[in-house]
Design a protein around this motif. Structure first.
Motif, mmCIF file in Angstrom:
data_model
loop_
_atom_site.group_PDB
_atom_site.id
_atom_site.type_symbol
_atom_site.label_atom_id
_atom_site.label_comp_id
_atom_site.label_asym_id
_atom_site.label_seq_id
_atom_site.Cartn_x
_atom_site.Cartn_y
_atom_site.Cartn_z
ATOM 1 N N THR A 1 0.816 -1.215 0.000
ATOM 2 C CA THR A 1 0.000 0.000 0.000
ATOM 3 C C THR A 1 0.849 1.265 0.000
ATOM 4 N N ASN A 2 2.047 1.198 0.602
ATOM 5 C CA ASN A 2 2.847 2.407 0.826
ATOM 6 C C ASN A 2 4.220 2.380 0.146
ATOM 7 N N TYR A 3 4.426 1.439 -0.775
ATOM 8 C CA TYR A 3 5.759 1.288 -1.380
ATOM 9 C C TYR A 3 6.239 2.548 -2.088
ATOM 10 N N SER A 4 5.322 3.391 -2.573
ATOM 11 C CA SER A 4 5.719 4.581 -3.334
ATOM 12 C C SER A 4 6.259 5.694 -2.446
ATOM 13 N N TYR A 5 6.113 5.529 -1.130
ATOM 14 C CA TYR A 5 6.658 6.502 -0.187
ATOM 15 C C TYR A 5 8.017 6.006 0.331
ATOM 16 N N PRO A 6 8.853 6.894 0.816
ATOM 17 C CA PRO A 6 10.173 6.477 1.321
ATOM 18 C C PRO A 6 10.073 5.827 2.702
ATOM 19 N N ILE A 7 9.332 4.732 2.791
ATOM 20 C CA ILE A 7 9.144 4.058 4.070
ATOM 21 C C ILE A 7 10.398 3.260 4.429
ATOM 22 N N THR A 8 10.551 3.005 5.719
ATOM 23 C CA THR A 8 11.695 2.245 6.218
ATOM 24 C C THR A 8 11.200 0.991 6.926
ATOM 25 N N VAL A 9 12.120 0.075 7.177
ATOM 26 C CA VAL A 9 11.775 -1.147 7.897
ATOM 27 C C VAL A 9 11.292 -0.811 9.307
ATOM 28 N N GLU A 10 11.876 0.233 9.907
ATOM 29 C CA GLU A 10 11.443 0.652 11.250
ATOM 30 C C GLU A 10 9.980 1.094 11.235
ATOM 31 N N GLU A 11 9.590 1.820 10.183
ATOM 32 C CA GLU A 11 8.199 2.275 10.080
ATOM 33 C C GLU A 11 7.257 1.092 9.897
ATOM 34 N N ILE A 12 7.684 0.113 9.113
ATOM 35 C CA ILE A 12 6.864 -1.080 8.898
ATOM 36 C C ILE A 12 6.677 -1.826 10.212
ATOM 37 N N ALA A 13 7.766 -1.999 10.953
ATOM 38 C CA ALA A 13 7.694 -2.690 12.237
ATOM 39 C C ALA A 13 6.792 -1.927 13.209
ATOM 40 N N SER A 14 6.886 -0.601 13.179
ATOM 41 C CA SER A 14 6.046 0.219 14.055
ATOM 42 C C SER A 14 4.575 0.035 13.714
ATOM 43 N N TYR A 15 4.263 -0.028 12.415
ATOM 44 C CA TYR A 15 2.876 -0.235 11.990
ATOM 45 C C TYR A 15 2.354 -1.590 12.480
ATOM 46 N N VAL A 16 3.182 -2.621 12.330
ATOM 47 C CA VAL A 16 2.775 -3.959 12.754
ATOM 48 C C VAL A 16 2.684 -4.040 14.273
ATOM 49 N N GLY A 17 3.537 -3.273 14.958
ATOM 50 C CA GLY A 17 3.512 -3.253 16.411
ATOM 51 C C GLY A 17 4.523 -4.171 17.064
ATOM 52 N N ILE A 18 5.632 -4.447 16.363
ATOM 53 C CA ILE A 18 6.680 -5.303 16.909
ATOM 54 C C ILE A 18 8.027 -4.665 16.629
ATOM 55 N N SER A 19 9.080 -5.267 17.185
ATOM 56 C CA SER A 19 10.420 -4.739 16.961
ATOM 57 C C SER A 19 10.912 -5.103 15.560
ATOM 58 N N ARG A 20 11.959 -4.410 15.126
ATOM 59 C CA ARG A 20 12.528 -4.686 13.811
ATOM 60 C C ARG A 20 13.056 -6.121 13.737
ATOM 61 N N SER A 21 13.722 -6.580 14.788
ATOM 62 C CA SER A 21 14.284 -7.933 14.776
ATOM 63 C C SER A 21 13.185 -8.991 14.748
ATOM 64 N N HIS A 22 12.100 -8.732 15.490
ATOM 65 C CA HIS A 22 10.969 -9.664 15.491
ATOM 66 C C HIS A 22 10.329 -9.715 14.111
ATOM 67 N N LEU A 23 10.179 -8.559 13.481
ATOM 68 C CA LEU A 23 9.621 -8.507 12.134
ATOM 69 C C LEU A 23 10.507 -9.270 11.155
ATOM 70 N N PHE A 24 11.830 -9.099 11.301
ATOM 71 C CA PHE A 24 12.764 -9.786 10.409
ATOM 72 C C PHE A 24 12.575 -11.303 10.498
ATOM 73 N N ARG A 25 12.482 -11.841 11.722
ATOM 74 C CA ARG A 25 12.321 -13.280 11.900
ATOM 75 C C ARG A 25 10.994 -13.766 11.316
ATOM 76 N N SER A 26 9.936 -13.004 11.586
ATOM 77 C CA SER A 26 8.618 -13.391 11.092
ATOM 78 C C SER A 26 8.582 -13.364 9.573
ATOM 79 N N PHE A 27 9.186 -12.339 8.984
ATOM 80 C CA PHE A 27 9.172 -12.186 7.541
ATOM 81 C C PHE A 27 10.007 -13.273 6.868
ATOM 82 N N GLN A 28 11.147 -13.612 7.475
ATOM 83 C CA GLN A 28 11.989 -14.664 6.915
ATOM 84 C C GLN A 28 11.242 -15.995 6.899
ATOM 85 N N ASN A 29 10.482 -16.268 7.944
ATOM 86 C CA ASN A 29 9.725 -17.520 8.013
ATOM 87 C C ASN A 29 8.608 -17.564 6.991
#
Length: 277
Positions: A185-213
């Motif tokens: 939905t937001n790829y056209s904006y200069p979003i960061t991984v930190e912003e994505i993690a904030s939206y989901v409501g978890i830490s960056r490292s937690h998001l990384f593990r979940s996304f890798q799985n």
């Protein structure tokens, strides 16, 4: 044999962020009429009113007939073709938005089984829902809101009749799925991984593990891949400059865009455009 026809309506600029109807219509196909192979950039539900045909992707091949319903997933290459002796007639509604993916996950549709056979859901409820969307069409903001409301109602029908176990499983959205929806939905904006993690409501490292799985890649890799995918579409379909396309898909640095593009596609954006025009 009854003559073929097509009645369709495509929305203009009145698209809503959460969910928006992109197009809606009815079609009686000619014998062996085929769409594809190709890729849609939105979801699209088709309900077969009469006749029959074939739905095919790289992993799915299914002959469908009157009363069956199938869905097109964005980004999935497919084709669908009417039968020669009894070509199908169907109604459809295409839609997109931040809520689209999570709503579909709460139905019996899946990428592995992108169809629901006759008998699972009362046919009249699906037909009535599609007809209500079509009748609400218009080029005003009020019409766009009305169409979206009817689209929510139709999807609620599909969710209501989903098997309990599958419905419960779909409700338990993973963090990676939420992140995926946010990126698309937001790829056209200069979003960061930190912003994505904030939206989901978890830490960056937690998001990384979940996304890798879930995706077998990091959030940053998926974001870059999705941006390159959209850039390819703009290179093929528009005359925008490479720098304008880079900015349009969220790259603020044109050089970084070119390097990322070459890494994924094995050629520069200009070479890609030249080879496909």
């Amino acid at each position: 044999m009854e003559a073929s026809y097509k009645h369709s309506y495509k929305t203009g600029e009145n698209l809503l962020n959460s969910l928006s109807v992109y197009n809606v219509g009815y079609q009686k196909c000619d014998p062996e009429y085929q769409w594809g192979p190709g890729v849609r950039d939105h979801y699209c539900i088709h309900h077969i009113l009469s006749g029959s045909g074939c739905y095919c992707t790289g992993t799915v091949s299914k002959h469908l007939e009157e009363g069956d319903t199938f869905i097109l997933y964005p980004g999935v290459e497919l084709r669908y073709q009417a039968d020669a002796d009894k070509p199908w007639e169907y109604a459809w509604a295409g839609f997109m938005g931040a809520d689209a993916a999570s709503l579909i996950r709460n139905t019996e549709f899946s990428r592995e089984t992108p169809y629901i056979l006759k008998g699972r859901i009362p046919t009249e409820k699906i037909r009535d829902g599609l007809e209500r969307i079509y009748n609400a069409k218009g080029n005003t903001y009020e019409a766009a809101v009305a169409m979206t409301g009817e689209m929510y109602s139709l999807l609620a029908v599909f969710m209501h009749y989903a098997e309990h176990e599958e419905k419960e499983k779909a409700i338990q959205l993973t963090y990676a799925e939420k992140a995926e929806s946010y990126i698309e939905t937001n790829y056209s904006y200069p979003i960061t991984v930190e912003e994505i993690a904030s939206y989901v409501g978890i830490s960056r490292s937690h998001l990384f593990r979940s996304f890798q799985n879930y995706m077998n890649r990091s959030p940053k890799e998926y974001l870059t891949e999705y941006r390159i995918k959209q850039a390819c579409r703009l290179l093929r379909e528009t005359d925008l400059s490479v720098s304008a396309i880079a900015y349009s898909v969220g790259f603020e640095n044109n050089l970084y865009f070119s390097k990322a593009f070459r890494k994924q596609k094995g050629e520069s954006p200009s070479e890609y455009r030249k080879s496909r025009v």
